[in-house]
Design an enzyme around this catalytic site. Structure first.
Site, short mmCIF file in Angstrom:
data_model
loop_
_atom_site.label_atom_id
_atom_site.label_comp_id
_atom_site.label_asym_id
_atom_site.label_seq_id
_atom_site.Cartn_x
_atom_site.Cartn_y
_atom_site.Cartn_z
N GLY A 37 0.84 -1.20 0.00
CA GLY A 37 0.00 0.00 0.00
C GLY A 37 0.87 1.24 0.00
N LYS A 104 -13.59 -10.65 18.88
CA LYS A 104 -14.19 -11.40 19.99
C LYS A 104 -14.29 -10.51 21.24
CE LYS A 104 -13.16 -15.41 22.87
NZ LYS A 104 -12.12 -16.38 23.20
N ALA A 113 -11.67 -10.53 3.67
CA ALA A 113 -11.48 -10.42 2.22
C ALA A 113 -10.79 -11.69 1.74
CB ALA A 113 -10.65 -9.18 1.89
N TYR A 144 -0.30 -17.97 -0.65
CA TYR A 144 -1.49 -17.10 -0.70
C TYR A 144 -2.76 -17.94 -0.57
CZ TYR A 144 -4.64 -13.46 -2.57
OH TYR A 144 -5.65 -12.55 -2.77
N HIS A 180 -1.45 -0.65 -7.95
CA HIS A 180 -0.04 -0.32 -8.05
C HIS A 180 0.41 -0.55 -9.49
CE1 HIS A 180 4.20 -0.15 -7.35
NE2 HIS A 180 4.01 0.15 -6.08
P1 NAD Z 1 -2.97 -4.45 -2.10
O1 NAD Z 1 -1.66 -5.14 -2.11
O2 NAD Z 1 -3.10 -3.17 -2.85
O3 NAD Z 1 -3.45 -4.17 -0.62
C1 NAD Z 1 -3.06 -4.94 0.49
C2 NAD Z 1 -2.75 -4.00 1.64
O4 NAD Z 1 -2.39 -4.75 2.80
C3 NAD Z 1 -1.55 -3.07 1.33
O5 NAD Z 1 -1.85 -1.75 1.68
C4 NAD Z 1 -0.44 -3.65 2.20
O6 NAD Z 1 0.55 -2.70 2.53
C5 NAD Z 1 -1.22 -4.19 3.38
N1 NAD Z 1 -0.51 -5.24 4.11
C6 NAD Z 1 0.11 -6.34 3.60
N2 NAD Z 1 0.62 -7.08 4.59
C7 NAD Z 1 0.32 -6.44 5.76
C8 NAD Z 1 0.60 -6.70 7.13
N3 NAD Z 1 1.29 -7.79 7.50
N4 NAD Z 1 0.13 -5.83 8.06
C9 NAD Z 1 -0.55 -4.71 7.69
N5 NAD Z 1 -0.84 -4.42 6.41
C10 NAD Z 1 -0.40 -5.27 5.46
O7 NAD Z 1 -4.05 -5.50 -2.62
P2 NAD Z 1 -5.61 -5.35 -2.89
O8 NAD Z 1 -5.84 -5.75 -4.29
O9 NAD Z 1 -6.11 -4.05 -2.41
O10 NAD Z 1 -6.18 -6.53 -1.98
C11 NAD Z 1 -6.79 -6.28 -0.72
C12 NAD Z 1 -7.35 -7.57 -0.16
O11 NAD Z 1 -8.31 -8.12 -1.07
C13 NAD Z 1 -6.28 -8.65 0.06
O12 NAD Z 1 -6.56 -9.34 1.25
C14 NAD Z 1 -6.48 -9.57 -1.13
O13 NAD Z 1 -6.10 -10.89 -0.84
C15 NAD Z 1 -7.97 -9.46 -1.36
N6 NAD Z 1 -8.31 -9.79 -2.75
C16 NAD Z 1 -8.01 -8.92 -3.77
C17 NAD Z 1 -8.30 -9.28 -5.08
C18 NAD Z 1 -8.01 -8.37 -6.24
O14 NAD Z 1 -8.26 -8.75 -7.38
N7 NAD Z 1 -7.53 -7.15 -6.06
C19 NAD Z 1 -8.88 -10.52 -5.35
C20 NAD Z 1 -9.15 -11.38 -4.29
C21 NAD Z 1 -8.87 -11.00 -3.00
#
Ligand code: NAD
Ligand code: UDP
Length: 313
Positions: A37, A104, A113, A144, A180
């Site tokens: 992020g 909890k 998500a 993942y 990104h």
């Molecule tokens: P993204 O990488 O832009 O966002 C993930 C965010 O989590 C980032 O801001 C990152 O810095 C933060 N993060 C990662 N590890 C962390 C940690 N240990 N502690 C705190 N923050 C942490 O990805 P996205 O596309 O925005 O995805 C968000 C969520 O949606 C994720 O859980 C992803 O698995 C889920 N998801 C996304 C998609 C998609 O197509 N974009 C599809 C299925 C599921």
């Protein structure tokens, strides 16, 4: 006013969700370790007194008094989640345990998500929630896929054992502004390549399919899921059933950008799913939800965003 925690709130989807929740008059805490992020994604929200950005890693416990939690923290692009697979597993599993513990204690509702990746390389098409999936537990995507599957199991066990009010959504490929530009996902890669007239990198022969959902549709689905009856836990697929081959996606993006890019074919990564399309019958029935943004309309908005990013760099 509800106090709502969004983990991963500075990411692509999280930043859209924070904005929507603030616009609806909520008090929002955004927890993020800024791995994938960026502050840029949320900087426009920082003047709002009801927005608290917190640099924190969900692998360690977090303490706050909250009414709802959206648990999004986890890198989502294969390039990012494979960069440090052990950390990806820790984020999914320990992050889920820490957030469920918080839910909890505070009796907050918590939404996970989850992902269409729990179906792996599916043998059933389209994928309904009842399908258990076809996942390689030791392959390069397993950090993942299995992390997310374990998180679903943790959510269900906290619900059954401790009465935590949980909501699980399985998100299918989502795209839009604030992705990104270098995260390696297909929509961002193809748009950046097309805008710069570079070769469009198709992995494999481009006949594998994905179903692409615009981010605004997803955020609407998340909010509707959180608002469902306390006894309804899901899982629920949230995705756009419009299915395209990767080659078709490349051709659409070339047309919409007026690009001179050529298609090049590279090797297909291990365990890359050959097909993916959500069955959204349950989302329609339980949430009254279906996606509204057609692919080309969403791509136009995303292309405009990436054009601005390129001009600024
Ligand atoms: P993204 O990488 O832009 O966002 C993930 C965010 O989590 C980032 O801001 C990152 O810095 C933060 N993060 C990662 N590890 C962390 C940690 N240990 N502690 C705190 N923050 C942490 O990805 P996205 O596309 O925005 O995805 C968000 C969520 O949606 C994720 O859980 C992803 O698995 C889920 N998801 C996304 C998609 C998609 O197509 N974009 C599809 C299925 C599921
Ligand atoms: N892909 C591709 N070229 C790229 C990036 C991805 O052909 O530059 C393919 C990838 O092999 C996969 C599909 O596009 O078949 C979707 O990839 P992405 O990483 O966006 O998401 P996921 O595989 O997790 O659905």
């Amino acid at each position: 006013m509800k106090r709502i925690l969004v983990t991963g709130g500075a990411g692509f989807i999280g930043s859209h969700l924070c904005e929507r929740l603030l616009n609806e008059g909520n008090d929002v805490i955004c927890v993020d370790n800024f791995f994938t992020g960026a502050k840029e994604n949320i900087i426009h929200l920082m003047g709002n007194p009801y927005f608290d950005p917190v640099r924190h890693d969900v692998v360690t416990p977090f303490f706050a008094e909250v009414d709802e939690i959206y648990n999004l923290a986890c890198p989502a692009s294969p390039v990012h989640y494979q960069h440090n697979g052990i950390k990806t597993i820790k984020t999914s599993v320990m992050g889920a345990i820490n957030m469920l513990g918080l839910a909890k204690r505070t009796q907050a509702k918590i939404l996970q998500a989850s992902t269409s990746e729990v179906y792996g390389d599916p043998h059933i098409h389209p994928q309904p929630e009842s399908y258990w999936g076809h996942v390689n537990p030791t392959g390069i995507r397993s950090c993942y896929d299995e992390g997310k599957r374990c998180a679903e199991s943790l959510f269900m066990n906290y619900h059954l054992q401790n009465g935590v009010c949980i909501k699980i959504i399985r998100i299918f490929n989502t795209y839009g502004p604030k992705m990104h530009p270098n995260d390696g996902r297909v929509v961002s890669n193809f748009i950046m390549q097309a805008l710069q007239n570079r070769d469009i990198t198709i992995y494999g022969d481009g006949t594998q399919t994905r179903s692409f959902q615009y981010v605004d549709d997803l955020v609407e689905g998340m909010i509707r899921m959180m608002a469902t009856d306390d006894n309804f836990a899901g899982p629920v697929n949230i995705g756009n059933p419009g299915e395209f081959t990767i080659k078709q996606l490349a051709e659409i993006i070339i047309r919409l950008t007026g690009s001179k890019s050529k298609l090049v074919y590279l090797s297909l990564p291990q365990d890359d799913p050959m097909q993916r399309k959500p069955d959204i019958t349950l989302a329609k029935e339980k949430l009254g939800w279906q996606p509204l943004v057609p692919l080309e309309e969403g791509l136009q908005k995303t292309i405009a965003y990436f054009k601005t990013k390129i001009q600024q760099s």
